[in-house]
Design an enzyme around this catalytic site. Structure first.
Site, short mmCIF file in Angstrom:
data_model
loop_
_atom_site.label_atom_id
_atom_site.label_comp_id
_atom_site.label_asym_id
_atom_site.label_seq_id
_atom_site.Cartn_x
_atom_site.Cartn_y
_atom_site.Cartn_z
N LYS A 45 0.56 3.38 -2.98
CA LYS A 45 -0.60 4.24 -3.24
C LYS A 45 -0.23 5.72 -3.25
O LYS A 45 -0.82 6.51 -3.99
CB LYS A 45 -1.70 3.96 -2.20
CG LYS A 45 -2.36 2.60 -2.41
CD LYS A 45 -3.20 2.18 -1.22
CE LYS A 45 -3.86 0.83 -1.49
NZ LYS A 45 -4.42 0.20 -0.29
N SER B 196 0.80 -1.24 0.00
CA SER B 196 0.00 0.00 0.00
C SER B 196 0.82 1.28 0.00
O SER B 196 0.29 2.35 -0.28
CB SER B 196 -0.93 0.02 1.21
OG SER B 196 -1.94 -0.94 1.06
N TYR C 75 -4.09 3.10 7.33
CA TYR C 75 -5.34 2.33 7.34
C TYR C 75 -6.31 2.94 8.36
O TYR C 75 -6.27 4.15 8.57
CB TYR C 75 -5.05 0.85 7.66
CG TYR C 75 -4.13 0.20 6.66
CD1 TYR C 75 -4.44 0.16 5.30
CD2 TYR C 75 -2.93 -0.39 7.06
CE1 TYR C 75 -3.58 -0.45 4.38
CE2 TYR C 75 -2.08 -1.01 6.15
CZ TYR C 75 -2.41 -1.03 4.81
OH TYR C 75 -1.59 -1.64 3.91
N VAL D 149 1.07 -3.73 3.97
CA VAL D 149 0.97 -5.00 4.72
C VAL D 149 2.25 -5.82 4.66
O VAL D 149 2.38 -6.84 5.34
CB VAL D 149 -0.20 -5.88 4.24
CG1 VAL D 149 -1.54 -5.27 4.62
CG2 VAL D 149 -0.12 -6.15 2.75
N TYR E 256 -2.20 -2.05 -10.64
CA TYR E 256 -2.31 -1.91 -9.18
C TYR E 256 -1.48 -2.98 -8.46
O TYR E 256 -0.72 -2.68 -7.53
CB TYR E 256 -3.78 -1.98 -8.76
CG TYR E 256 -3.95 -1.98 -7.27
CD1 TYR E 256 -3.63 -0.86 -6.51
CD2 TYR E 256 -4.39 -3.12 -6.59
CE1 TYR E 256 -3.76 -0.85 -5.13
CE2 TYR E 256 -4.53 -3.12 -5.21
CZ TYR E 256 -4.20 -1.98 -4.49
OH TYR E 256 -4.32 -2.01 -3.12
#
Lengths: 322, 322, 322, 322
Positions: D72, D69, D248, D266, D196
């Site tokens: 992102k 992540s 998160y 993660v 992605y």
């Protein structure tokens, strides 16, 4: 029932169709695929078939239309026959939700993400995934065979509709992949979707629908074939689901004001199963199946003219399971 | 039905109660108020009353218990009588939700916040608020009078239960203030709650329950009084609601596997209305009411022994509306 | 900063107010109580106060308005002082939600129903309930004393506003009873609500707001009193909450495009705390507090002219914590 | 900063790593793919890089891990560069949600289904879909080029990780098809997912992470290349997103107690950007980037040892943007 009676009643249904056709103006044809959008919104057809094959019908009774969500009842019954109730119920619950047919929220908010019932898309895709067969084609063949046995003639998938649905199936794909992720899909997503979308694209007319309704009404017994096609318990369960979840998120109101097991589709189809005991005062005291087609649907997905016509009949003939 | 038959059947119900009493071990008495928590979880009682007042009963049939959510059916019927269906339906919908009885989410997520049905707390509080009367006492009196006419004896509110409920009613207060805020409450919150909680605390025994069930089964007609107590349409609607939403968020499964209009309460009460046509092969071919009491409930709120007993009877006697 | 500079800057703020006042047309005064609805939507006032008490101001700077949600920051800080952080954080989380300020959904959907942060109503009511004091009056007194120490003058609750809020507080009552039910309220509902609604009705002007902002900006240290009024850690936490949740469900956009800790209220108030390091190039390199009042709010609850004015200043002066 | 100081500090970081490594026991390696599950949970590495390329590092600093992540942030910045802010913000909002990273509920519950922010999976997939390039390969190449320019060396996608992710991407597929259905995907689902998942599988070490953090901290300016790599406004926006949504659904707590822009993955990666003004008293008064790797993550998805280590450093060095 003597022929005279039925003839008289055919006049009746013609009258009714005339009376309720204008309600179509309050709805619109489903617009997400051309094949549905281009239908004539003013059509309205009905067939009522009793246990001795008496049929009352009126309107565009030869018009072919796709089953759409009506197929959910059929594949649920088939899955129960093929897998047994415990297997099926482990993978799909039988609780109504009050949500729209394509809602995904509950898959996340209610762990472990078991679809709430087989009458919404999520549950129906799960059901399609568990049908017997080594390929989507085989599974769809079994659905067709099952239906053909009931209606007594060959049926087929409308390929144009299926192709359109396939290309606009993003929301259903989203549901299917979610189900796959949480373990509620029995076969690959694309296979389950092919089966699901093809079952939705099976073409029938109102007499076919009525015949399917008749067999369900009769607890799985086909009066013309003199044959029990599926177990009584499965038929009862199917009717319970039709009452609690059959008319999308207007099922509660339909049960409250019409009171008959029914399943609608966005094509404007409505399948109704009137058990014998629910219509003791009607011209069909031994029960009947009703098929309705009226492609102008309301925002919830139900045929406007169809529902109004059905409400009228149920009231007139005092048919109600409650 | 000759007396012999009923005597025979009383043996039968006694047998059944003996058989299903052990299921209570899988549940627990409701624990949120002492008056419920202290009940004997092993009790199980049943009464079945037919149109000619034949009664089959067994178990702790003289035990008094509070109606709790069973009262929701009663006040809904009363509100329909007092205000007329359109008024009531403008303020409460008749759609099942799949949510727990005390859920508040949908009031916010589905504008304009109209409660989904009168069988969940939100809807029942709305219904209580619209009852006729200048004070909570007057409204409760009318509920009692309505019920007393049905059961033929004086009833009363269990004050201890009511007081306990009143003191732990925070969640219901939350629902009521939410309803007030969105315009779905007809009287001040505290008044609506007093009515709602008092109706929940009305005490009955299983025979009373069965008698209420009988009148609903009979479409509002009281066979002993030879009197139509409420309109047939309201009775049908009540039964539809019992089927789609009567057993909390297990209503779908109850409809699927038992198939009878029923309403449960966390006291362990179950009210069942068996329409004549749903029990043609039973000892009560003209329909019956069933009252069950088994205070050990499951996590959803339904009497464990009660539901299992009922399922057995429905199967044995082939009673099913579908 | 020399007086000349500030005088120059006062011309600047006057210019800015003139420039941004027309934005008010895109909003509307809050309408749920008359006292807010009757405010002049075209008003716009600003005060900026630095560590050496330099003040730049313009617009209706003497206009009194109620704190409304701005008070949430104040009582959160006070609760942390009185109870200590662990106690407070056990009862209210510090996570943003993306939901509207009065949403109740998450209290049910995220067990055990702990409010997500003290900047939404649910969390703020919980905070109000844990303030020190034997009565609502005592608790409100402590809030007033805390604020009076900061602004250096007497403040009071606008009784008319409070009474109006009290009478229309159904949604807040719903939240409070829900919190009580799940154990996240430290005192009776009506007491918590009285404190909450009175804190919302405390009247200030933009200079008062700016002074509060200044002390928060300064990590709890009051530059004029030369006194640490609350712990640095609490001030940092308050500023973090202002950034993640301070501007209702537009907090993310405000952080993204303005980048300053701020809290708004439906009265049109905005409290801004500019830490020294966030405005090194500005006329207030040691940090400042900003108070804005512009009663015409957008649908989310933020002053339209106020937010636009603030964006302009932040850009012009290169003030941004990121 | 003189070399001595840094050497001293390297001892410090080594000390810290030793001190915080045991926290890993409170977490577990991500288990959904073998490549992550088989990582050594006890590893902990950190790199801190300042504007003059001073680096402090300790632990398994040569260990390669995938961005997950953390990517992102990178693709969001790249999309803003390629498409411009208005284009990007029309397709993805910048509001925190409080929901888990893979939640789908809000896409349905908040019409028109625009993803709430680019730091949750839904938003990140939308961002990936809008990257420039005629094929997934081209788009991934551009991401790699962008990152390689920052870190000054070749990077690559870990094919094993990518393949595993691809095969278990059902939940992400569900999100992507939902986005496609509501019009928030700029390219076919499978292409968006390939981009992605490949961006998630880009391998780096902690020094690479720190260098990325440094450039973001520096508002897009690369101090070693003496080059503005992306606009200041985009960097500010990225940091705002990291603070409001980067960790998160623990982002609020991270902002409250650590107060630095950060993004976790993660894999156990944490990217931190410390703007100059946020660390004036630290050994890096001109700002720094921090890269952390500790594969044992908590249930929310953040490295347990990593977060604790970072909290310690932030406190020790008084680094905090608030």
């Amino acid at each position: 029932m003597p022929t005279d009676h039925i003839n008289h009643n055919n006049h009746l249904t013609a009258e009714w169709v005339k009376q309720f056709r204008p309600y179509a103006k309050e709805g619109k044809c489903a617009s997400y695929i051309p094949a549905l959008a281009e239908k004539d919104p003013n059509q309205l057809a009905i067939s009522i078939i009793g246990t001795n094959n008496d049929e009352m019908k009126a309107g565009e009774t030869t018009e072919l239309f796709t089953l759409q969500s009506v197929s959910k009842v059929v594949t649920f019954i088939l899955a129960c026959m093929e897998r047994g109730l415990p297997y099926v119920l482990e993978r799909v619950d039988v609780e109504p939700t009050g949500d729209t047919f394509n809602s995904i929220i509950r898959l996340e908010s209610h762990q472990p993400g078991k679809p709430f019932n087989p009458m919404i898309n999520a549950g129906a895709i799960t059901v399609s995934s568990m049908l017997d067969g080594n390929s989507p084609q085989e599974k769809v063949s079994k659905i067709l065979q099952f239906l053909e046995q009931i209606v007594g003639k060959e049926l087929k998938v409308n390929e144009e509709v299926y192709q359109s649905e396939w290309q606009t199936a993003n929301r259903n794909r989203s549901l299917a992949y979610y189900l796959m992720d949480s373990g509620f899909l029995d076969c690959p997503v694309e296979e389950a979707l092919e089966v699901y979308l093809k079952q939705c694209a099976i073409e029938v007319n109102v007499s076919d629908l009525a015949m399917i309704g008749l067999v369900i009404a009769n607890d799985g017994y086909h009066p013309l074939l003199n044959k029990q096609l599926f177990p009584k318990q499965v038929a009862k369960l199917a009717k319970a689901l039709m009452v609690t979840c059959g008319m999308y998120n207007a099922s509660g109101k339909f049960a409250a004001f019409i009171g008959l097991p029914a399943k609608s589709g966005v094509s404007g189809a409505i399948l109704v199963a009137v058990p014998s005991h629910a219509g003791l005062d009607s011209p069909f005291p031994a029960g009947c199946g009703i098929g309705i087609y009226g492609p102008a649907i309301d925002t919830i997905g139900n045929s406007v003219a169809g529902v109004n016509l059905l409400k009228h009949i149920a009231t007139e003939w005092n048919m109600n399971i409650f």
